[in-house]
Motif scaffolding. Structure first.
Motif, mmCIF file in Angstrom:
data_model
loop_
_atom_site.group_PDB
_atom_site.id
_atom_site.type_symbol
_atom_site.label_atom_id
_atom_site.label_comp_id
_atom_site.label_asym_id
_atom_site.label_seq_id
_atom_site.Cartn_x
_atom_site.Cartn_y
_atom_site.Cartn_z
ATOM 1 N N TYR A 89 0.818 -1.205 0.000
ATOM 2 C CA TYR A 89 0.000 0.000 0.000
ATOM 3 C C TYR A 89 0.860 1.267 0.000
ATOM 4 C CZ TYR A 89 -4.224 -2.722 0.599
ATOM 5 O OH TYR A 89 -5.262 -3.591 0.396
ATOM 6 N N PHE A 90 1.995 1.204 0.674
ATOM 7 C CA PHE A 90 2.919 2.334 0.608
ATOM 8 C C PHE A 90 3.397 2.531 -0.833
ATOM 9 C CE2 PHE A 90 3.608 1.596 5.266
ATOM 10 C CZ PHE A 90 3.312 2.877 5.685
ATOM 11 N N GLU A 91 3.750 1.420 -1.479
ATOM 12 C CA GLU A 91 4.227 1.508 -2.863
ATOM 13 C C GLU A 91 3.153 2.078 -3.774
ATOM 14 O OE1 GLU A 91 5.259 -2.488 -3.691
ATOM 15 O OE2 GLU A 91 7.012 -2.525 -2.371
ATOM 16 N N LEU A 92 1.922 1.602 -3.624
ATOM 17 C CA LEU A 92 0.829 2.068 -4.477
ATOM 18 C C LEU A 92 0.503 3.535 -4.210
ATOM 19 C CD1 LEU A 92 -1.534 -1.044 -4.311
ATOM 20 C CD2 LEU A 92 -0.186 -0.274 -6.269
ATOM 21 N N ALA A 93 0.546 3.915 -2.940
ATOM 22 C CA ALA A 93 0.218 5.300 -2.595
ATOM 23 C C ALA A 93 1.195 6.268 -3.247
ATOM 24 C CB ALA A 93 0.211 5.481 -1.084
ATOM 25 N N ARG A 94 2.461 5.873 -3.324
ATOM 26 C CA ARG A 94 3.466 6.766 -3.906
ATOM 27 C C ARG A 94 3.302 6.927 -5.420
ATOM 28 N NH1 ARG A 94 6.885 4.044 -0.138
ATOM 29 N NH2 ARG A 94 7.546 5.431 1.551
ATOM 30 N N THR A 95 2.531 6.045 -6.032
ATOM 31 C CA THR A 95 2.338 6.154 -7.487
ATOM 32 C C THR A 95 1.231 7.143 -7.851
ATOM 33 O OG1 THR A 95 0.707 4.351 -7.621
ATOM 34 C CG2 THR A 95 3.046 3.746 -7.731
ATOM 35 N N LEU A 96 0.503 7.639 -6.863
ATOM 36 C CA LEU A 96 -0.602 8.558 -7.149
ATOM 37 C C LEU A 96 -0.067 9.884 -7.688
ATOM 38 C CD1 LEU A 96 -2.785 7.896 -3.959
ATOM 39 C CD2 LEU A 96 -3.225 7.081 -6.285
ATOM 40 N N GLU A 97 -0.526 10.272 -8.827
ATOM 41 C CA GLU A 97 -0.019 11.482 -9.475
ATOM 42 C C GLU A 97 -0.449 12.753 -8.753
ATOM 43 O OE1 GLU A 97 -1.240 11.334 -13.507
ATOM 44 O OE2 GLU A 97 0.062 9.630 -14.031
ATOM 45 N N THR A 98 -1.505 12.667 -7.952
ATOM 46 C CA THR A 98 -2.024 13.866 -7.283
ATOM 47 C C THR A 98 -1.420 14.104 -5.906
ATOM 48 O OG1 THR A 98 -3.877 12.546 -6.445
ATOM 49 C CG2 THR A 98 -4.220 13.745 -8.513
ATOM 50 N N LEU A 99 -0.430 13.309 -5.526
ATOM 51 C CA LEU A 99 0.188 13.493 -4.206
ATOM 52 C C LEU A 99 0.878 14.851 -4.118
ATOM 53 C CD1 LEU A 99 1.964 10.159 -3.193
ATOM 54 C CD2 LEU A 99 -0.104 11.144 -2.207
ATOM 55 N N THR A 100 0.701 15.507 -2.987
ATOM 56 C CA THR A 100 1.428 16.749 -2.729
ATOM 57 C C THR A 100 2.757 16.408 -2.048
ATOM 58 O OG1 THR A 100 0.489 17.048 -0.526
ATOM 59 C CG2 THR A 100 -0.754 17.945 -2.392
ATOM 60 N N ASP A 101 3.648 17.373 -1.992
ATOM 61 C CA ASP A 101 4.926 17.161 -1.299
ATOM 62 C C ASP A 101 4.693 16.845 0.174
ATOM 63 O OD1 ASP A 101 6.273 17.639 -3.631
ATOM 64 O OD2 ASP A 101 6.730 19.742 -3.165
ATOM 65 N N GLU A 102 3.726 17.517 0.769
ATOM 66 C CA GLU A 102 3.423 17.287 2.185
ATOM 67 C C GLU A 102 2.919 15.863 2.404
ATOM 68 O OE1 GLU A 102 2.461 19.867 0.431
ATOM 69 O OE2 GLU A 102 3.576 21.514 1.382
ATOM 70 N N GLN A 103 2.093 15.383 1.514
ATOM 71 C CA GLN A 103 1.584 14.018 1.635
ATOM 72 C C GLN A 103 2.713 13.005 1.474
ATOM 73 O OE1 GLN A 103 -1.539 14.302 -1.406
ATOM 74 N NE2 GLN A 103 -3.036 13.681 0.151
ATOM 75 N N LEU A 104 3.598 13.234 0.535
ATOM 76 C CA LEU A 104 4.703 12.308 0.307
ATOM 77 C C LEU A 104 5.613 12.228 1.526
ATOM 78 C CD1 LEU A 104 6.012 10.405 -1.670
ATOM 79 C CD2 LEU A 104 7.297 12.332 -2.629
ATOM 80 N N ILE A 105 5.882 13.385 2.137
ATOM 81 C CA ILE A 105 6.697 13.393 3.357
ATOM 82 C C ILE A 105 5.992 12.634 4.474
ATOM 83 C CG2 ILE A 105 7.613 14.876 5.183
ATOM 84 C CD1 ILE A 105 8.135 16.993 3.029
ATOM 85 N N ALA A 106 4.682 12.831 4.590
ATOM 86 C CA ALA A 106 3.903 12.148 5.635
ATOM 87 C C ALA A 106 3.909 10.637 5.414
ATOM 88 C CB ALA A 106 2.477 12.681 5.656
ATOM 89 N N ILE A 107 3.815 10.211 4.163
ATOM 90 C CA ILE A 107 3.843 8.783 3.847
ATOM 91 C C ILE A 107 5.202 8.190 4.186
ATOM 92 C CG2 ILE A 107 3.785 7.105 1.954
ATOM 93 C CD1 ILE A 107 1.638 8.869 0.635
#
Length: 201
Positions: A89-107
């Protein structure tokens, strides 16, 4: 370690015929004695192996020592190191094109925290397996006695400590899944597979 292996092989050769004969004649007491001798040697080999792992790990520079230790224990105690379904799920979440920088850091932060807690839990599970292993011969003999006496409902059971450890792993996985879901927006969550309750052996 070599000495422990040699001693184990000697014990196997000395006791395997005794175990076969004891099981054939339903002499459970003799069978239990032989099985427990074998288990003692198995535990001795595992203890020597674990001590070697720790010695090698401590001799390696960081982070190679910790990596070696976890890989070695993963091979020795596979039940404690099942592939985590959460990593996908971490891997899949990182593939989302709409992720913000803040979300990526949180993940990223969530994954680091998860892996740290999971590693501690896995080592706890290793300790539980070490504690449970010597009890197996007596449990197996009791199972055979129950079945001989007509109780076909008796099954191999897991220790309470092991069941508690698995419950803790499930709770960690589910808690992490929910935390990951909270980072994502409803629209982003819809792009991922459904989050289910994680269960593992």
């Amino acid at each position: 370690l070599d000495g422990a292996l040699q001693s184990r092989m000697s014990t196997i050769l000395q006791n395997q015929d005794m175990i076969k004969e004891a099981m054939a004649t339903m002499d459970f007491d003799s069978g239990l004695i032989a099985m427990e001798k074998l288990m003692q040697q198995r535990v001795a080999v595992r203890t020597a192996n674990d001590q070697a792992i720790e010695s090698i790990s401590e001799s390696l520079p960081s982070p190679h020592g910790d990596i070696f230790r976890m890989k070695a224990y993963e091979r020795g105690y596979p039940k404690a190191f099942l592939r985590s379904p959460i990593l996908r799920y971490f891997e899949l979440a990182r593939t989302l094109e709409t992720l913000t920088d803040e979300q990526l850091i949180a993940i990223d932060t969530l994954e680091v925290d998860y892996l740290s807690e999971l590693g501690q839990l896995q080592m706890h599970m290793v300790a539980v397996l070490r504690e449970d292993e010597p009890k197996k011969p007596r449990q197996e003999v009791q199972l055979m006695i129950d079945r001989r006496n007509g109780d076909q409902t008796t099954k191999r059971s897991e220790s309470q400590a092991w069941m508690d450890a698995k419950r803790m792993r499930d709770e960690l996985n589910n808690r992490t899944l929910q935390a990951l879901r909270d980072i994502l927006t409803p629209e982003q969550n819809e792009l991922l597979p459904a989050f289910g309750t994680s269960k593992g052996g």
